[in-house]
Scaffold this active site. Structure first.
Site, PDB file in Angstrom:
ATOM      1  N   ASP A  49       2.566 -19.293   1.890  1.00 42.12           N
ATOM      2  CA  ASP A  49       2.903 -20.446   1.046  1.00 42.12           C
ATOM      3  C   ASP A  49       2.071 -20.444  -0.229  1.00 42.12           C
ATOM      4  O   ASP A  49       1.283 -19.536  -0.477  1.00 42.12           O
ATOM      5  CB  ASP A  49       2.710 -21.747   1.829  1.00 42.12           C
ATOM      6  CG  ASP A  49       1.274 -21.941   2.328  1.00 42.12           C
ATOM      7  OD1 ASP A  49       0.376 -21.191   1.874  1.00 42.12           O
ATOM      8  OD2 ASP A  49       1.045 -22.829   3.167  1.00 42.12           O
TER       9      ASP A  49
ATOM     10  N   ASP B 158      -6.812 -17.386   3.886  1.00 43.15           N
ATOM     11  CA  ASP B 158      -6.501 -18.765   3.492  1.00 43.15           C
ATOM     12  C   ASP B 158      -7.076 -19.679   4.567  1.00 43.15           C
ATOM     13  O   ASP B 158      -6.611 -19.688   5.706  1.00 43.15           O
ATOM     14  CB  ASP B 158      -4.986 -18.939   3.380  1.00 43.15           C
ATOM     15  CG  ASP B 158      -4.569 -20.344   2.961  1.00 43.15           C
ATOM     16  OD1 ASP B 158      -5.424 -21.257   2.983  1.00 43.15           O
ATOM     17  OD2 ASP B 158      -3.389 -20.522   2.621  1.00 43.15           O
TER      18      ASP B 158
ATOM     19  N   SER C  15       5.064   7.287   2.557  1.00 42.38           N
ATOM     20  CA  SER C  15       3.990   8.290   2.587  1.00 42.38           C
ATOM     21  C   SER C  15       2.743   7.743   3.269  1.00 42.38           C
ATOM     22  O   SER C  15       1.935   8.513   3.800  1.00 42.38           O
ATOM     23  CB  SER C  15       3.652   8.762   1.175  1.00 42.38           C
ATOM     24  OG  SER C  15       3.353   7.683   0.313  1.00 42.38           O
TER      25      SER C  15
ATOM     26  N   HIS D 216       0.823  -1.207   0.000  1.00 43.06           N
ATOM     27  CA  HIS D 216       0.000   0.000   0.000  1.00 43.06           C
ATOM     28  C   HIS D 216       0.863   1.266   0.000  1.00 43.06           C
ATOM     29  O   HIS D 216       0.408   2.312  -0.471  1.00 43.06           O
ATOM     30  CB  HIS D 216      -0.947  -0.009   1.204  1.00 43.06           C
ATOM     31  CG  HIS D 216      -2.142  -0.873   1.001  1.00 43.06           C
ATOM     32  ND1 HIS D 216      -3.431  -0.430   1.207  1.00 43.06           N
ATOM     33  CD2 HIS D 216      -2.258  -2.154   0.574  1.00 43.06           C
ATOM     34  CE1 HIS D 216      -4.285  -1.414   0.938  1.00 43.06           C
ATOM     35  NE2 HIS D 216      -3.590  -2.465   0.551  1.00 43.06           N
TER      36      HIS D 216
END
Length: 360
Positions: free
Chosen positions: A293, A285, A123, A113
């Site tokens: 992974d 996940d 920033s 990000h």
């Protein structure tokens, strides 16, 4: 009634370009606002994107990131006053991630990000202040209530340690990059190791609007995601490889419950039971939630992923290759280094901040 109908027609005429933005298969669920970061509003039952939350298509592709000012072992250089910089960051990241793997996931996300908005210049760490009169990236729709406070704390803690050891020498931007690299190592149980070039300076500009325009969203399709990455000089391979970071961390139900019908039925049923509110968080996940992974790629093939931006990657043959083989580890490491070269600041247009949350 006639008056209400006239108002509705007028409003829809004004909002038409917004409601029809980003035409894609996902639009059968309604308009996609800001790549999926914002949920559509409704007027007389008709969904539309609120004014100010539309998004233009990404700019034309840029050349690959080029950052000659960066080098491996930057802080180890002869006569440089901070040879232990990377070790200091590692120690802080290790303690935090071993205590809570979610912190490590947050650090990798923070790096992404940061780099996609204004370049890799920290920033994203700048806080809005009344004096500046400008809201910063931190409060943009993709970041607020999304980036982990614990990840910001790790960066601040590492900076504090570095300022004790070698004040005014290590940039916050390099700390963010090192922390993401170290979290990748720790969460992959040592399988993902790579040198992270350094020498970045911290930026002085941070705008909420740019976070909302530059970061790809959870409802974007493969074509849109590829365009977003190409606009930063990254390839489709980088896109698919970096998306593997969705094998760790969690996500708010707000961003995916509108596509439950597109998921594997039993998986969708479980999510439906878990999502008691928009702000409920679930693991990205379901199988190895705390391990970085290749399981993520098998989840795509099995229709057991959360976002449209995950599911759409099945358009790439790389998903099957990464699921079956061992190429992903190398591809992920390479993509992290390439991403770390985006928009790098130098001493001419940056600074070494004393405190990561504000400019000097």
């Amino acid at each position: 009634m006639a008056f209400k109908l006239a108002v509705l027609i007028t409003l829809l005429a004004l909002l038409g370009p917004v409601a029809s933005q980003y035409p894609s298969p996902s639009n059968k669920r309604g308009p996609i606002c800001m790549g999926g970061w914002i949920r559509p509003s409704k007027f007389f039952g008709i969904p539309f994107c609120p004014p100010g939350f539309s998004r233009l298509l990404p700019p034309a592709p840029s050349p690959p990131p080029y950052a000659p000012s960066l080098s491996e072992g930057y802080y180890y250089k002869k006569n440089y006053p901070c040879p232990n910089a990377e070790k200091i960051v590692w120690d802080v990241v290790y303690r935090a991630t071993k205590s809570d793997p979610g912190v490590g996931a947050g650090l990798i996300r923070l790096f992404f990000h940061d780099c996609f908005v204004q370049g890799c210049d920290a920033s994203v760490l700048l806080k809005s202040t009344p004096e500046s009169g400008t809201q910063t990236e931190m409060v943009g729709a993709p970041n607020i209530d999304s980036l982990r406070a614990s990840a910001f704390k790790v960066i601040d803690d590492a900076k504090a340690e570095l300022e004790k050891a070698c004040p005014n020498n290590v940039s916050c931007a390099d700390i963010v990059a090192f922390a993401a690299r170290d979290a990748s190592d720790i969460l992959s149980n040592g399988r993902i190791k790579f040198p992270m070039p350094a020498g970045r300076y911290d930026g002085r500009v941070s705008r909420k609007s740019e976070a909302e325009s530059d970061l790809p969203g959870p409802s974007e399709n493969f074509q849109q995601l590829t365009a977003s990455f190409q606009a930063k000089g990254l390839s489709a391979t980088d896109l698919v490889a970096l998306s593997g970071a969705h094998s760790i961390g969690n996500a708010r139900c707000l961003f995916f419950t509108d596509r439950l019908s597109e998921m594997e039925p039993n998986f969708a049923d479980g999510l439906n039971r878990s999502c008691t509110s928009d702000n409920t968080r679930v693991n990205q996940d379901y199988k190895t939630p705390d391990v970085l992974d290749k399981q993520y790629y098998q989840n795509i093939l099995d229709r057991k992923v959360l976002f449209t931006s995950d599911d759409t990657l099945k358009s790439s043959t790389l998903v099957g290759q990464f699921a079956r083989g061992e190429e992903w580890v190398t591809a992920f490491a390479k993509a992290m280094v390439e991403m770390g070269k985006i928009g790098v600041k130098t001493s001419e247009n940056g600074e070494i901040r004393k405190t990561c949350s504000r400019i000097n």
